[in-house]
Design an enzyme around this catalytic site. Structure first.
Site, PDB file in Angstrom:
ATOM      1  N   ASP A 163       0.829  -1.203   0.043  1.00 64.70           N
ATOM      2  CA  ASP A 163       0.084   0.076   0.032  1.00 64.70           C
ATOM      3  C   ASP A 163       0.827   1.252  -0.002  1.00 64.70           C
ATOM      4  O   ASP A 163       2.030   1.328   0.285  1.00 64.70           O
ATOM      5  CB  ASP A 163      -0.962  -0.027   1.366  1.00 64.70           C
ATOM      6  CG  ASP A 163      -1.829  -1.118   1.397  1.00 64.70           C
ATOM      7  OD1 ASP A 163      -2.446  -1.501  -0.016  1.00 64.70           O
ATOM      8  OD2 ASP A 163      -2.548  -1.278   2.284  1.00 64.70           O
ATOM      9  N   TYR A 196       6.710  -9.935   6.844  1.00 61.47           N
ATOM     10  CA  TYR A 196       6.852  -8.614   7.053  1.00 61.47           C
ATOM     11  C   TYR A 196       7.244  -8.285   8.394  1.00 61.47           C
ATOM     12  O   TYR A 196       7.345  -9.030   9.032  1.00 61.47           O
ATOM     13  CB  TYR A 196       5.076  -8.022   6.973  1.00 61.47           C
ATOM     14  CG  TYR A 196       4.937  -7.911   5.597  1.00 61.47           C
ATOM     15  CD1 TYR A 196       4.754  -6.615   4.918  1.00 61.47           C
ATOM     16  CD2 TYR A 196       3.897  -9.054   5.191  1.00 61.47           C
ATOM     17  CE1 TYR A 196       4.057  -6.571   3.703  1.00 61.47           C
ATOM     18  CE2 TYR A 196       3.670  -9.058   3.898  1.00 61.47           C
ATOM     19  CZ  TYR A 196       3.430  -7.721   3.224  1.00 61.47           C
ATOM     20  OH  TYR A 196       2.939  -7.608   1.950  1.00 61.47           O
TER      21      TYR A 196
END
Length: 247
Positions: A51, A109
């Site tokens: 994003d 992540y």
């Protein structure tokens, strides 16, 4: 031939990875550079989207080209043409069926936070000065390691067949004043990591119990979970592929 390109980028100046009309994206910049160097229109396919504002210590894309490429020479040319916040780490030939998106075994992540204001971490880590109970937050991690349905942690408007994810790693760690959440899974839903972090922060502040955290997961309702933490603390850290796809 098909090639994998491993890149790193600072997402601060981009509207995410995926190419969009009238928006500055990492994929758009990379495609433009490749097309210019190879003198033909190149369209890359990435391992997945990140994003707006999210960083990548490792993103993998694949491209097809009729002629055999010199990987080191192309890497050097790309790095001279790409902006300073995008770098090519390496280029690898793979078999013709290999997919950067669909062949990934796992993705990892890291979410970074810091407790004391630091101008050198601005845009690179989430400044959060309040105390957190990492032991309680790691109890949440123990729970999500056994969980599969993460609809409660997914953005509402997303086109997926299911919300099932297999979590391989989930751990909060403290390094002096810095705090990191590391998580890896076979797949992630849109907004999932930032929602998980925001909800576990509620537990770390004592605003939500572990049992209440479990009920949020059971609800499959994003509105019952915590807020989505800022994008600039999130890093796509690692992607693993089967070894037999490399030539």
């Amino acid at each position: 031939m098909r090639y994998f390109i491993e890149i790193t980028y600072d997402g601060s100046n981009y509207h995410g990875w995926q190419i969009q009309n009238n928006a500055n994206t990492v994929q758009g910049i990379l495609n433009e550079a490749l097309s210019k160097i190879l003198r033909t229109e190149i369209s890359t396919i990435g391992s997945g989207r990140t994003d707006t504002g999210v960083h990548a210590q490792m993103q993998v894309v694949h491209l097809d080209h009729e002629e055999e490429l010199n990987e080191e020479r192309l890497s050097a040319k790309l790095n001279s043409l790409l902006p300073q916040d995008i770098a090519v780490n390496k280029i690898m030939p793979v078999n013709s069926e290999a997919s950067a998106r669909f062949d990934a075994i796992s993705r990892a992540y890291t979410y970074k936070m810091h407790r004391h204001k630091n101008p050198f971490l601005y845009g690179k880590s989430y400044y959060f000065s309040q105390s957190l109970d990492l032991e309680a937050m790691n109890h949440c991690c123990e729970l999500i390691l056994k969980w599969t349905d993460f609809e409660a942690m997914s953005k509402v408007k997303t086109e997926v067949n299911n919300f099932n994810c297999e979590i391989f790693e989930a751990l909060w760690q403290k390094h002096n004043d810095d705090i990191e959440f590391n998580v890896s899974a076979n797949r992630f839903l849109r907004g999932m990591v930032r929602a998980l972090v925001g909800t576990m922060i509620e537990v770390g502040q004592g605003r939500m119990t572990l049992e209440e955290f479990k009920k949020v997961l059971e609800s499959n309702d994003r509105t019952k979970a915590g807020r989505s933490v800022p994008a600039h603390g999130l890093y796509l850290r690692d992607i693993i592929y089967p070894k037999d796809i490399y030539l």
